[in-house]
Design an enzyme around this catalytic site. Structure first.
Site, PDB file in Angstrom:
ATOM      1  CG  ASP A 258     -27.107 -13.986 -33.365  1.00 53.79           C
ATOM      2  OD1 ASP A 258     -28.641 -14.303 -32.563  1.00 53.79           O
ATOM      3  OD2 ASP A 258     -27.105 -12.992 -33.766  1.00 53.79           O
TER       4      ASP A 258
ATOM      5  CG  ASP B 116     -24.056 -16.364 -36.429  1.00 48.33           C
ATOM      6  OD1 ASP B 116     -23.948 -16.298 -35.552  1.00 48.33           O
ATOM      7  OD2 ASP B 116     -24.441 -15.678 -37.880  1.00 48.33           O
TER       8      ASP B 116
ATOM      9  CD1 TRP C 133     -30.167 -10.207 -40.082  1.00 50.83           C
ATOM     10  CD2 TRP C 133     -30.611  -8.120 -40.396  1.00 50.83           C
ATOM     11  NE1 TRP C 133     -28.696 -10.026 -39.316  1.00 50.83           N
ATOM     12  CE2 TRP C 133     -28.996  -8.232 -39.917  1.00 50.83           C
ATOM     13  CE3 TRP C 133     -30.559  -6.909 -41.143  1.00 50.83           C
ATOM     14  CZ2 TRP C 133     -28.649  -7.376 -39.634  1.00 50.83           C
ATOM     15  CZ3 TRP C 133     -29.938  -5.575 -41.227  1.00 50.83           C
ATOM     16  CH2 TRP C 133     -28.509  -5.685 -40.219  1.00 50.83           C
TER      17      TRP C 133
ATOM     18  CD  GLU D 221     -33.760  -9.281 -33.856  1.00 50.58           C
ATOM     19  OE1 GLU D 221     -33.770  -8.520 -35.376  1.00 50.58           O
ATOM     20  OE2 GLU D 221     -32.629  -9.945 -33.894  1.00 50.58           O
ATOM     21  CG  ASP D 222     -31.024  -6.717 -32.558  1.00 50.55           C
ATOM     22  OD1 ASP D 222     -30.972  -4.997 -32.782  1.00 50.55           O
ATOM     23  OD2 ASP D 222     -29.477  -6.361 -33.048  1.00 50.55           O
TER      24      ASP D 222
ATOM     25  CG  MET E 252     -20.384 -13.894 -37.355  1.00 45.09           C
ATOM     26  SD  MET E 252     -21.258 -11.351 -38.063  1.00 45.09           S
ATOM     27  CE  MET E 252     -22.334 -13.272 -39.159  1.00 45.09           C
TER      28      MET E 252
ATOM     29  CG  HIS F 280     -23.563 -17.045 -41.428  1.00 47.42           C
ATOM     30  ND1 HIS F 280     -25.210 -16.026 -42.550  1.00 47.42           N
ATOM     31  CD2 HIS F 280     -23.499 -16.696 -40.859  1.00 47.42           C
ATOM     32  CE1 HIS F 280     -25.018 -15.531 -41.168  1.00 47.42           C
ATOM     33  NE2 HIS F 280     -24.445 -15.763 -40.179  1.00 47.42           N
TER      34      HIS F 280
ATOM     35  NE  ARG G  87     -28.954 -10.461 -45.361  1.00 44.10           N
ATOM     36  CZ  ARG G  87     -28.484 -10.380 -44.423  1.00 44.10           C
ATOM     37  NH1 ARG G  87     -29.006 -11.330 -43.396  1.00 44.10           N
ATOM     38  NH2 ARG G  87     -27.892  -9.679 -43.974  1.00 44.10           N
TER      39      ARG G  87
HETATM   40  C1  BGC Z   1     -29.720  -3.305 -37.028  1.00 43.87           C
HETATM   41  C2  BGC Z   1     -29.508  -4.471 -36.027  1.00 43.87           C
HETATM   42  C3  BGC Z   1     -28.377  -5.236 -36.217  1.00 43.87           C
HETATM   43  C4  BGC Z   1     -27.462  -4.116 -35.782  1.00 43.87           C
HETATM   44  C5  BGC Z   1     -26.273  -4.772 -36.398  1.00 43.87           C
HETATM   45  C6  BGC Z   1     -29.205  -2.870 -36.920  1.00 43.87           C
HETATM   46  O1  BGC Z   1     -29.370  -2.179 -37.770  1.00 43.87           O
HETATM   47  O2  BGC Z   1     -31.136  -3.254 -36.453  1.00 43.87           O
HETATM   48  O3  BGC Z   1     -30.770  -5.841 -35.554  1.00 43.87           O
HETATM   49  O4  BGC Z   1     -28.691  -6.601 -35.217  1.00 43.87           O
HETATM   50  O5  BGC Z   1     -27.948  -3.269 -37.780  1.00 43.87           O
HETATM   51  O6  BGC Z   1     -25.534  -5.439 -37.089  1.00 43.87           O
END
Ligand code: BGC
Length: 355
Positions: free
Chosen positions: A204, A206, A266, A269-270, A296, A299, A301
């Protein structure tokens, strides 16, 4: 038995003339023979000289060739440096915890002049062969200041770790909703066109690492580098959290078919990547919490990166769709690849959500 008197008379009259002619012929023949003999002797002498000269040339040539051969083996090329040894397992240049600064007045020119060993976003240690080559992939749009701070800290951090590295900024063109995961797939595919990197760090823009013992190297298993961050009291957000900064080898990432391409906006995906990793029976590892710490940069959103409300729905489908949604179906058009001094800037059109 007598000779005919007429002939005898004739012979007597011309005998001196005949003798003279015979003598002249003998002399002429002798002269020719002598000349040819002298010429032959001279030629023989000249040939001998030529042979001698050739032998000399050959002797010299052999000496030269041998010299060249020995030179090649003992000292590769006059201006090629001698082969490097591997960098040590643990770099002697590491500091540990770092004091991070975020000066408002910082400029890209300053960061460039602090990193003169970096060319077109890439670096390798000058004195030893890096243990790994690492491509750092940073998805990006409209976060110039964050990018500047990250470059400012990341370059010296990676150099102290004695890595061979390249920093790729994958810039989403247009105003369509942001798609971090697809940009990272593009980064992986584009970076491999430059070099056969061992390891990929998905980063990322940031998040700035606080300790250089947090190695940006890949392991036997996928690695999650952000255990804690300042904004959340340096605690892991939840057990399966796999966001922020992660490191996977080229093969690990290929095995899970990369990220999904379908997470627009947002979140999610992770978690999807974690499910892919687990489906392959791989196990996420993390460095100790005191090392895996990040600051971090604050910032608000971003517009164009609103929360993806469909993310839970998508996560439920991952085990069924991962094979047909990922690196092998990542379609995009590369608009430009620029190579300023500190990073490789890939600008890409990744399309838009289906609905
Ligand atoms: C989201 C993730 C995010 C995590 C922490 C989760 O609810 O799905 O993408 O990284 O929260 O913020």
């Amino acid at each position: 038995m007598g000779v005919c008197p007429a002939v005898s008379r004739y012979f007597r009259r011309w005998k001196y003339m005949i003798l003279l002619l015979l003598s002249v012929s003998v002399l002429a023949w002798l002269a020719t023979f002598a000349g040819e003999t002298v010429k032959a002797i001279q030629d023989t002498h000249r040939s001998a000289q030529t042979l001698e000269d050739n032998a000399e040339v050959l002797r010299g040539g052999m000496q030269y060739s041998w010299k060249t051969v020995t030179q090649v083996f003992s000292n590769p090329l006059p201006d090629t440096p001698p082969p490097k040894e591997s960098c040590p397992e643990k770099s002697p240049l590491l500091h540990g915890a770092l004091k991070l600064t975020f000066e408002d007045s910082l400029t890209l020119k300053e960061v460039e002049s602090e990193n003169s060993g970096v060319a077109e976003g890439q670096y390798q240690p000058p004195d030893c062969l890096a243990q790994q080559s690492v491509a750092i992939l940073i998805p990006h749009r409209n976060r110039e200041k964050h990018l500047l701070y990250l470059l400012h800290h990341l370059h010296p951090f990676l150099q102290r770790q004695q890595l061979r590295y390249g920093i790729y900024v994958i810039h989403q063109a247009g105003e369509v909703t942001f798609n971090r995961a697809k940009l990272l797939n593009v980064g992986y595919l584009e970076a491999l066109k430059d070099y056969d990197w061992d390891c990929f760090v998905f980063h990322d823009v940031d998040l700035v690492p606080e300790n250089d013992y947090n190695l940006y190297k890949c392991d036997q298993q996928p690695k999650h580098l952000v255990v804690g961050r300042n904004a959340t009291g340096y605690k892991l957000r939840y057990k399966g959290y796999f966001g922020g900064v992660t490191a996977m080898t080229k093969d690990q990432f290929h095995k899970v078919n990369g990220f999904s391409n379908t997470y627009w906006g947002w979140g999610g995906e992770d978690d999807d990547l974690r499910i892919r990793v687990e489906l392959q029976k791989m196990k996420i590892i993390r460095p100790p919490p005191l090392i895996a710490r990040y600051t971090m940069v604050f910032h608000k959103r971003d517009s164009g990166n609103e929360i993806n409300k469909d993310r839970m729905l998508l996560l439920g489908r991952t085990p069924q769709v991962w094979r047909t949604d990922g690196l092998n179906t990542c379609s995009y058009s590369t608009l430009s690849v620029e190579r300023p001094p500190l990073y490789i800037n890939v600008t890409v059109d990744i399309g838009k959500p289906l609905h």
